[in-house]
Scaffold this motif. Structure first.
Motif, PDB file in Angstrom:
ATOM      1  N   TYR A  47       0.817  -1.216   0.000  1.00 25.61           N
ATOM      2  CA  TYR A  47       0.000   0.000   0.000  1.00 25.61           C
ATOM      3  C   TYR A  47       0.854   1.272   0.000  1.00 25.61           C
ATOM      4  CZ  TYR A  47      -4.681   1.956   0.705  1.00 25.61           C
ATOM      5  OH  TYR A  47      -5.892   2.576   0.529  1.00 25.61           O
ATOM      6  N   ILE A  48       2.167   1.120   0.089  1.00 24.97           N
ATOM      7  CA  ILE A  48       3.057   2.291   0.163  1.00 24.97           C
ATOM      8  C   ILE A  48       2.848   3.267  -0.994  1.00 24.97           C
ATOM      9  CG2 ILE A  48       5.487   2.990  -0.019  1.00 24.97           C
ATOM     10  CD1 ILE A  48       6.184   0.700   1.858  1.00 24.97           C
ATOM     11  N   PRO A  49       2.695   2.803  -2.250  1.00 21.97           N
ATOM     12  CA  PRO A  49       2.471   3.769  -3.332  1.00 21.97           C
ATOM     13  C   PRO A  49       1.263   4.680  -3.106  1.00 21.97           C
ATOM     14  CG  PRO A  49       3.000   1.627  -4.248  1.00 21.97           C
ATOM     15  CD  PRO A  49       2.815   1.430  -2.775  1.00 21.97           C
ATOM     16  N   VAL A  50       0.245   4.184  -2.423  1.00 20.24           N
ATOM     17  CA  VAL A  50      -0.931   5.022  -2.127  1.00 20.24           C
ATOM     18  C   VAL A  50      -0.533   6.167  -1.204  1.00 20.24           C
ATOM     19  CG1 VAL A  50      -3.224   5.058  -1.060  1.00 20.24           C
ATOM     20  CG2 VAL A  50      -2.539   3.107  -2.474  1.00 20.24           C
ATOM     21  N   PHE A  51       0.266   5.851  -0.177  1.00 21.90           N
ATOM     22  CA  PHE A  51       0.726   6.897   0.738  1.00 21.90           C
ATOM     23  C   PHE A  51       1.580   7.933   0.009  1.00 21.90           C
ATOM     24  CE2 PHE A  51       0.424   3.317   3.940  1.00 21.90           C
ATOM     25  CZ  PHE A  51      -0.775   3.759   4.472  1.00 21.90           C
ATOM     26  N   VAL A  52       2.467   7.447  -0.853  1.00 31.27           N
ATOM     27  CA  VAL A  52       3.350   8.362  -1.588  1.00 31.27           C
ATOM     28  C   VAL A  52       2.532   9.270  -2.498  1.00 31.27           C
ATOM     29  CG1 VAL A  52       5.206   8.518  -3.296  1.00 31.27           C
ATOM     30  CG2 VAL A  52       5.316   6.800  -1.478  1.00 31.27           C
ATOM     31  N   GLY A  53       1.586   8.699  -3.228  1.00 36.67           N
ATOM     32  CA  GLY A  53       0.739   9.497  -4.120  1.00 36.67           C
ATOM     33  C   GLY A  53      -0.083  10.518  -3.363  1.00 36.67           C
ATOM     34  N   PRO A  81       0.909  11.130  -9.200  1.00 39.61           N
ATOM     35  CA  PRO A  81       0.284  10.752  -7.932  1.00 39.61           C
ATOM     36  C   PRO A  81      -0.935   9.843  -8.125  1.00 39.61           C
ATOM     37  CG  PRO A  81       0.736  13.108  -7.954  1.00 39.61           C
ATOM     38  CD  PRO A  81       0.972  12.604  -9.333  1.00 39.61           C
ATOM     39  N   ILE A  82      -1.755  10.144  -9.135  1.00 41.11           N
ATOM     40  CA  ILE A  82      -2.934   9.314  -9.383  1.00 41.11           C
ATOM     41  C   ILE A  82      -2.516   7.907  -9.777  1.00 41.11           C
ATOM     42  CG2 ILE A  82      -4.979   9.029 -10.835  1.00 41.11           C
ATOM     43  CD1 ILE A  82      -5.156  11.331  -8.832  1.00 41.11           C
ATOM     44  N   LEU A  83      -1.477   7.806 -10.615  1.00 36.53           N
ATOM     45  CA  LEU A  83      -0.986   6.500 -11.040  1.00 36.53           C
ATOM     46  C   LEU A  83      -0.454   5.707  -9.850  1.00 36.53           C
ATOM     47  CD1 LEU A  83      -0.380   4.568 -13.378  1.00 36.53           C
ATOM     48  CD2 LEU A  83       1.837   5.702 -13.626  1.00 36.53           C
ATOM     49  N   LEU A  84       0.273   6.371  -8.945  1.00 35.95           N
ATOM     50  CA  LEU A  84       0.786   5.690  -7.756  1.00 35.95           C
ATOM     51  C   LEU A  84      -0.350   5.169  -6.880  1.00 35.95           C
ATOM     52  CD1 LEU A  84       3.750   8.020  -6.715  1.00 35.95           C
ATOM     53  CD2 LEU A  84       3.905   5.645  -7.494  1.00 35.95           C
ATOM     54  N   ILE A  85      -1.389   5.972  -6.724  1.00 31.27           N
ATOM     55  CA  ILE A  85      -2.524   5.550  -5.899  1.00 31.27           C
ATOM     56  C   ILE A  85      -3.218   4.342  -6.513  1.00 31.27           C
ATOM     57  CG2 ILE A  85      -4.815   6.235  -5.094  1.00 31.27           C
ATOM     58  CD1 ILE A  85      -3.652   9.078  -4.702  1.00 31.27           C
ATOM     59  N   VAL A  86      -3.447   4.387  -7.814  1.00 30.15           N
ATOM     60  CA  VAL A  86      -4.105   3.259  -8.486  1.00 30.15           C
ATOM     61  C   VAL A  86      -3.248   2.000  -8.390  1.00 30.15           C
ATOM     62  CG1 VAL A  86      -4.881   2.374 -10.718  1.00 30.15           C
ATOM     63  CG2 VAL A  86      -5.452   4.718 -10.040  1.00 30.15           C
ATOM     64  N   LEU A  87      -1.942   2.132  -8.650  1.00 30.28           N
ATOM     65  CA  LEU A  87      -1.052   0.970  -8.565  1.00 30.28           C
ATOM     66  C   LEU A  87      -1.005   0.400  -7.150  1.00 30.28           C
ATOM     67  CD1 LEU A  87       1.986   2.048 -10.795  1.00 30.28           C
ATOM     68  CD2 LEU A  87       0.265   0.297 -11.292  1.00 30.28           C
ATOM     69  N   GLY A  88      -0.991   1.272  -6.157  1.00 31.15           N
ATOM     70  CA  GLY A  88      -0.972   0.814  -4.768  1.00 31.15           C
ATOM     71  C   GLY A  88      -2.214   0.032  -4.399  1.00 31.15           C
ATOM     72  N   VAL A  89      -3.377   0.525  -4.823  1.00 25.00           N
ATOM     73  CA  VAL A  89      -4.635  -0.179  -4.525  1.00 25.00           C
ATOM     74  C   VAL A  89      -4.658  -1.538  -5.212  1.00 25.00           C
ATOM     75  CG1 VAL A  89      -7.131  -0.131  -4.869  1.00 25.00           C
ATOM     76  CG2 VAL A  89      -5.942   1.924  -4.064  1.00 25.00           C
TER      77      VAL A  89
END
Length: 199
Positions: free
Chosen positions: A67-73, A102-110
């Motif tokens: 889930y780290i990419p979501v936090f970063v985004g 940021p949107i891409l990081l959130i989607v990838l994290g989810v």
């Protein structure tokens, strides 16, 4: 007094190739040496509540890594936002240019979190009896009837049955006083968690 006294157990294997009478069922109705009595079930070594909670915490911590990419985004979006304070002291944040990263990081994290969850809880646990956390603590989910892992489909249904455990958390606490250390979901699915280190 019986006229027939069985011979004592030999100290060495019978040199004549005859079966050891102590390896056979006794004519007196006693079980063979070192075996459970006839009709007696072997009690599983049920995993205690503390180990089950510990495995759950380990699984949660490992899954948070996905889930780290979501936090970063999210941090990137907040950092780029403009903050203003209104006359009544209300703090508002606006971000007209969020950006694609940021949107891409959130989607990838989810997506990564969901994929890891499905693999760890349904596929891995269903096929081996172990999640990552259960493997670390040496406990295993098995069918009470077969003693084998329950498969991905039943692992999914068991996870849905945990909804009943979540009401006031009574089902999750039930193993503290249950004879088989089962949650409500375990009772519905006839599953048990036993102490069995990976080997």
């Amino acid at each position: 007094m019986s006229s027939y006294d069985p011979p004592p157990p030999p100290s060495e294997p019978n040199p004549y190739g005859q079966p050891n009478p102590y390896d056979q069922p006794s004519p007196y109705g006693q079980p063979p040496y070192g075996q459970p009595g006839y009709g007696q079930a072997i009690t599983p070594d049920y995993a205690h509540w503390g180990k089950r909670v510990g495995a759950l915490l380990i699984d949660g911590l490992v899954m948070m890594l996905a889930y780290i990419p979501v936090f970063v985004g999210t941090i990137m979006i907040v950092a780029a936002a403009d903050t203003t304070t209104t006359a009544d002291g209300t703090l508002t944040m606006t971000n007209d240019d969020v950006g694609a990263v940021p949107i891409l990081l959130i989607v990838l994290g989810v997506v990564a979190y969901l994929a890891f969850y499905v693999w760890n809880i349904f596929i891995k646990q269903g096929s081996t009896g172990y999640t990552i956390g259960k493997g670390v603590l040496g406990i295993k989910l098995i069918s009470e009837q077969t003693g084998q892992p329950i498969g991905a489909g039943k692992a999914f249904v068991r996870q849905l049955a945990h909804i009943l455990d979540s009401f006031c958390y009574i089902g999750y606490l039930w193993p503290l006083w249950d004879a088989k250390n089962q949650t409500f979901a375990d009772k519905i699915m006839t599953t048990i968690v036993v102490n069995q280190p990976k080997g």
